[in-house]
Design a protein around this motif. Structure first.
Motif, PDB file in Angstrom:
ATOM      1  N   GLY A   5     165.380 -46.175  71.904  1.00  0.00           N
ATOM      2  CA  GLY A   5     163.583 -46.097  71.637  1.00  0.00           C
ATOM      3  C   GLY A   5     163.372 -45.888  70.790  1.00  0.00           C
ATOM      4  N   GLU A   6     163.443 -45.012  70.280  1.00  0.00           N
ATOM      5  CA  GLU A   6     162.754 -43.477  69.619  1.00  0.00           C
ATOM      6  C   GLU A   6     163.021 -43.773  67.818  1.00  0.00           C
ATOM      7  OE1 GLU A   6     160.056 -41.396  67.504  1.00  0.00           O
ATOM      8  OE2 GLU A   6     160.037 -42.082  69.394  1.00  0.00           O
ATOM      9  N   ALA A   7     164.757 -44.383  68.629  1.00  0.00           N
ATOM     10  CA  ALA A   7     165.363 -44.431  66.526  1.00  0.00           C
ATOM     11  C   ALA A   7     164.869 -45.739  66.285  1.00  0.00           C
ATOM     12  CB  ALA A   7     166.560 -44.595  67.382  1.00  0.00           C
ATOM     13  N   ILE A   8     164.913 -46.946  67.618  1.00  0.00           N
ATOM     14  CA  ILE A   8     163.770 -47.913  67.043  1.00  0.00           C
ATOM     15  C   ILE A   8     162.872 -47.895  66.621  1.00  0.00           C
ATOM     16  CG2 ILE A   8     163.584 -50.757  67.482  1.00  0.00           C
ATOM     17  CD1 ILE A   8     166.208 -50.417  69.477  1.00  0.00           C
ATOM     18  N   ASN A   9     161.930 -47.143  67.064  1.00  0.00           N
ATOM     19  CA  ASN A   9     160.720 -47.212  66.283  1.00  0.00           C
ATOM     20  C   ASN A   9     160.579 -46.179  64.931  1.00  0.00           C
ATOM     21  OD1 ASN A   9     158.066 -47.057  66.468  1.00  0.00           O
ATOM     22  ND2 ASN A   9     157.835 -44.900  67.524  1.00  0.00           N
ATOM     23  N   ARG A  10     161.560 -45.605  64.672  1.00  0.00           N
ATOM     24  CA  ARG A  10     161.394 -44.340  63.011  1.00  0.00           C
ATOM     25  C   ARG A  10     162.502 -45.454  61.913  1.00  0.00           C
ATOM     26  NH1 ARG A  10     162.463 -38.508  64.232  1.00  0.00           N
ATOM     27  NH2 ARG A  10     161.109 -38.514  65.885  1.00  0.00           N
ATOM     28  N   ILE A  11     162.932 -46.582  62.640  1.00  0.00           N
ATOM     29  CA  ILE A  11     163.901 -47.625  61.600  1.00  0.00           C
ATOM     30  C   ILE A  11     162.212 -48.979  61.293  1.00  0.00           C
ATOM     31  CG2 ILE A  11     165.214 -49.495  61.679  1.00  0.00           C
ATOM     32  CD1 ILE A  11     167.401 -48.506  63.083  1.00  0.00           C
ATOM     33  N   LEU A  12     162.564 -49.687  62.255  1.00  0.00           N
ATOM     34  CA  LEU A  12     160.980 -49.870  61.733  1.00  0.00           C
ATOM     35  C   LEU A  12     159.910 -49.531  61.154  1.00  0.00           C
ATOM     36  CD1 LEU A  12     160.855 -52.002  65.526  1.00  0.00           C
ATOM     37  CD2 LEU A  12     161.988 -52.506  63.117  1.00  0.00           C
ATOM     38  N   GLN A  13     159.386 -48.556  61.185  1.00  0.00           N
ATOM     39  CA  GLN A  13     158.356 -47.969  60.993  1.00  0.00           C
ATOM     40  C   GLN A  13     159.012 -47.117  58.359  1.00  0.00           C
ATOM     41  OE1 GLN A  13     156.712 -44.094  62.419  1.00  0.00           O
ATOM     42  NE2 GLN A  13     155.962 -45.840  64.044  1.00  0.00           N
ATOM     43  N   TYR A  14     160.150 -46.826  59.258  1.00  0.00           N
ATOM     44  CA  TYR A  14     160.935 -47.106  57.324  1.00  0.00           C
ATOM     45  C   TYR A  14     160.079 -47.772  56.593  1.00  0.00           C
ATOM     46  CZ  TYR A  14     164.171 -44.971  54.408  1.00  0.00           C
ATOM     47  OH  TYR A  14     164.614 -44.685  52.929  1.00  0.00           O
ATOM     48  N   LYS A  15     159.796 -47.503  55.445  1.00  0.00           N
ATOM     49  CA  LYS A  15     159.539 -48.297  54.599  1.00  0.00           C
ATOM     50  C   LYS A  15     160.140 -49.200  53.443  1.00  0.00           C
ATOM     51  CE  LYS A  15     158.520 -45.433  50.877  1.00  0.00           C
ATOM     52  NZ  LYS A  15     157.156 -44.229  50.269  1.00  0.00           N
ATOM     53  N   TYR A  16     161.459 -48.929  53.269  1.00  0.00           N
ATOM     54  CA  TYR A  16     162.731 -49.466  53.346  1.00  0.00           C
ATOM     55  C   TYR A  16     163.193 -50.612  53.477  1.00  0.00           C
ATOM     56  CZ  TYR A  16     160.605 -46.243  48.759  1.00  0.00           C
ATOM     57  OH  TYR A  16     160.049 -45.817  48.369  1.00  0.00           O
TER      58      TYR A  16
END
Length: 56
Positions: A5-16
């Protein structure tokens, strides 16, 4: 499940990032519930999620 869940959250927040993840909001919501409301979620709920969503 928390790490996923944390990894998916970070992926979605990554601007590129242009990655699409099905059910991302549900996965992140489940992660937040496990991490922050751990006393209100049962082992049976977690086990059901694992069984329903794991590849066979």
């Amino acid at each position: 499940m928390e790490i996923i869940g944390e990894a998916i959250n970070r992926i979605l927040q990554y601007k590129y990032s242009d990655i699409t993840i099905n059910n991302a909001k549900k996965i992140i919501g489940t992660r937040n519930r496990i991490a922050h409301e751990y006393d209100s979620i049962s082992d049976e709920v977690i086990w059901t999620i694992i069984l329903k969503n794991s590849p066979t």
